[in-house]
Design a protein around this motif. Structure first.
Motif, PDB file in Angstrom:
ATOM      1  N   UNK A 173       0.829  -1.207   0.000  1.00  0.00           N
ATOM      2  CA  UNK A 173       0.000   0.000   0.000  1.00  0.00           C
ATOM      3  C   UNK A 173       0.861   1.253   0.000  1.00  0.00           C
ATOM      4  N   UNK A 174       1.966   1.215   0.752  1.00  0.00           N
ATOM      5  CA  UNK A 174       2.924   2.321   0.789  1.00  0.00           C
ATOM      6  C   UNK A 174       3.429   2.628  -0.620  1.00  0.00           C
TER       7      UNK A 174
ATOM      8  N   UNK B  61      10.595   8.441 -12.204  1.00  0.00           N
ATOM      9  CA  UNK B  61      11.406   7.221 -12.108  1.00  0.00           C
ATOM     10  C   UNK B  61      12.352   7.302 -10.912  1.00  0.00           C
ATOM     11  N   UNK B  62      12.969   8.484 -10.731  1.00  0.00           N
ATOM     12  CA  UNK B  62      13.870   8.671  -9.589  1.00  0.00           C
ATOM     13  C   UNK B  62      13.111   8.515  -8.274  1.00  0.00           C
ATOM     14  N   UNK B  63      11.885   9.037  -8.234  1.00  0.00           N
ATOM     15  CA  UNK B  63      11.078   8.927  -7.022  1.00  0.00           C
ATOM     16  C   UNK B  63      10.696   7.483  -6.738  1.00  0.00           C
ATOM     17  N   UNK B  64      10.284   6.751  -7.767  1.00  0.00           N
ATOM     18  CA  UNK B  64       9.905   5.348  -7.590  1.00  0.00           C
ATOM     19  C   UNK B  64      11.087   4.543  -7.065  1.00  0.00           C
ATOM     20  N   UNK B  65      12.291   4.850  -7.557  1.00  0.00           N
ATOM     21  CA  UNK B  65      13.492   4.158  -7.085  1.00  0.00           C
ATOM     22  C   UNK B  65      13.709   4.422  -5.598  1.00  0.00           C
ATOM     23  N   UNK B  66      13.571   5.679  -5.186  1.00  0.00           N
ATOM     24  CA  UNK B  66      13.729   6.024  -3.765  1.00  0.00           C
ATOM     25  C   UNK B  66      12.650   5.361  -2.923  1.00  0.00           C
ATOM     26  N   UNK B  67      11.423   5.353  -3.436  1.00  0.00           N
ATOM     27  CA  UNK B  67      10.320   4.718  -2.711  1.00  0.00           C
ATOM     28  C   UNK B  67      10.587   3.231  -2.523  1.00  0.00           C
ATOM     29  N   UNK B  68      11.104   2.585  -3.572  1.00  0.00           N
ATOM     30  CA  UNK B  68      11.407   1.153  -3.485  1.00  0.00           C
ATOM     31  C   UNK B  68      12.451   0.879  -2.402  1.00  0.00           C
ATOM     32  N   UNK B  69      13.463   1.742  -2.316  1.00  0.00           N
ATOM     33  CA  UNK B  69      14.491   1.573  -1.285  1.00  0.00           C
ATOM     34  C   UNK B  69      13.886   1.712   0.116  1.00  0.00           C
ATOM     35  N   UNK B  70      13.034   2.716   0.297  1.00  0.00           N
ATOM     36  CA  UNK B  70      12.373   2.880   1.590  1.00  0.00           C
ATOM     37  C   UNK B  70      11.464   1.695   1.896  1.00  0.00           C
ATOM     38  N   UNK B  71      10.789   1.193   0.868  1.00  0.00           N
ATOM     39  CA  UNK B  71       9.902   0.049   1.059  1.00  0.00           C
ATOM     40  C   UNK B  71      10.659  -1.179   1.535  1.00  0.00           C
ATOM     41  N   UNK B  72      11.811  -1.438   0.929  1.00  0.00           N
ATOM     42  CA  UNK B  72      12.649  -2.571   1.345  1.00  0.00           C
ATOM     43  C   UNK B  72      13.123  -2.378   2.778  1.00  0.00           C
ATOM     44  N   UNK B  73      13.526  -1.138   3.103  1.00  0.00           N
ATOM     45  CA  UNK B  73      14.000  -0.852   4.462  1.00  0.00           C
ATOM     46  C   UNK B  73      12.893  -1.088   5.487  1.00  0.00           C
ATOM     47  N   UNK B  74      11.694  -0.587   5.207  1.00  0.00           N
ATOM     48  CA  UNK B  74      10.592  -0.765   6.152  1.00  0.00           C
ATOM     49  C   UNK B  74      10.210  -2.234   6.283  1.00  0.00           C
ATOM     50  N   UNK B  75      10.267  -2.966   5.176  1.00  0.00           N
ATOM     51  CA  UNK B  75       9.944  -4.393   5.235  1.00  0.00           C
ATOM     52  C   UNK B  75      10.947  -5.125   6.117  1.00  0.00           C
TER      53      UNK B  75
ATOM     54  N   UNK C  22       6.385   5.682  10.942  1.00  0.00           N
ATOM     55  CA  UNK C  22       7.445   6.270  10.127  1.00  0.00           C
ATOM     56  C   UNK C  22       7.128   6.139   8.639  1.00  0.00           C
ATOM     57  N   UNK C  23       6.549   5.004   8.264  1.00  0.00           N
ATOM     58  CA  UNK C  23       6.202   4.788   6.853  1.00  0.00           C
ATOM     59  C   UNK C  23       5.190   5.813   6.374  1.00  0.00           C
ATOM     60  N   UNK C  24       4.210   6.141   7.205  1.00  0.00           N
ATOM     61  CA  UNK C  24       3.222   7.143   6.821  1.00  0.00           C
ATOM     62  C   UNK C  24       3.842   8.536   6.726  1.00  0.00           C
ATOM     63  N   UNK C  25       4.793   8.835   7.592  1.00  0.00           N
ATOM     64  CA  UNK C  25       5.471  10.131   7.518  1.00  0.00           C
ATOM     65  C   UNK C  25       6.278  10.246   6.229  1.00  0.00           C
TER      66      UNK C  25
END
Length: 277
Positions: free
Chosen positions: A85-86, A138-152, A168-171
């Protein structure tokens, strides 16, 4: 707290603006609805396979006794859904902005015109703006993917992974949403991604006040469609504050939602085109 309230205030003001200008609200829902259909199909398919994905990712837990196995994998399933969802919330906005770029550009211009009588222009041709928008998305999606992996990964930490990490994920989601939505108005002012990040980080609580409530609202798919036009309008008002731009004294005109038809930039066709081209 003051900046948080101010950021939320611009989100509300954006919704009020499109409520007064009904045609812009209607046009703005079209690209959002198209994007929603695609995302809904993808998420339903992904969630259907959630248990299989978690089982495949945690073979080391196969021999754990009950109820620990169910608790562990159940918690990971919830976290996995949350990460999905994030990612969906953030990429939904980016994809919707790309799909509806000509309209949202005109919408943002019209908000500026209603506030000051003029709208800043980047001076770039439309194809150049689209290319910059795609590259930054594309740059944003890449950053989001990195954050997603970190949160997981952090979700494996007992207690913290099920309490602190979702907050933190919502912030982070809220900050990224603000970054995406302000990109249209800031690009017209010649502010590119690196400088945009600097500006938003300088007013971090202001950015979170705008983006976090929107991230929570976007958890409901249909709400995202209805709020998208107002979010773009609110982001333009947000940018005007961020850049220290003054509104004209008669900025409450068009309150009946009809007078905007005489303003520059009002759409004459179902899909307004950007004047930047």
């Amino acid at each position: 707290m003051r900046d948080l309230a101010a950021g939320f205030g611009y989100l509300v003001k954006g919704q009020r603006w499109v409520a007064r200008h009904g045609r812009w609200w209607g046009f703005g829902m079209i690209p959002a609805l198209i994007t929603l259909v695609g995302y809904a199909a993808a998420l339903v398919a992904l969630f259907f396979w959630t248990d299989d994905i978690i089982d495949w990712a945690t073979p080391f837990a196969d021999g754990w006794p009950s109820p620990w196995l169910d608790v562990f994998r159940g918690g990971l399933s919830v976290l996995f859904v949350g990460v999905c969802l994030f990612l969906a919330i953030l990429t939904f906005t980016a994809v919707t902005l790309l799909v509806g770029q000509p309209f949202y550009e005109s919408l943002s211009e019209q908000v500026d015109i209603s506030e000051s009588g003029t709208a800043p222009e980047s001076g770039l041709p439309l194809w150049r703006e689209l290319w910059i928008g795609l590259r930054e998305a594309i740059a944003l999606v890449f950053r989001v993917a990195l954050w997603g992996v970190l949160f997981f990964a952090l979700g494996f930490v007992p207690v913290i992974g099920q309490t602190v990490i979702p907050v933190l994920a919502f912030c982070v989601t809220g900050f990224f949403l603000t970054e995406e939505l302000t990109s249209i108005a800031l690009l017209r002012r010649g502010v590119l991604l690196k400088e945009r990040r600097r500006l938003l980080r300088g007013r971090r609580m202001f950015s979170l006040g705008f983006g976090v409530p929107l991230a929570l609202a976007f958890l409901l798919p249909l709400v995202a469609v209805f709020l998208m036009p107002g979010a773009v309008a609110g982001a333009t008002l947000f940018v005007r504050d961020l850049m220290g731009e003054e509104a004209r004294a008669d900025d409450d005109d068009d309150a009946d939602g009809d007078d905007d038809r005489t303003q520059p930039g009002y759409p004459a066709a179902p899909y307004p085109s950007s004047s930047a081209g």
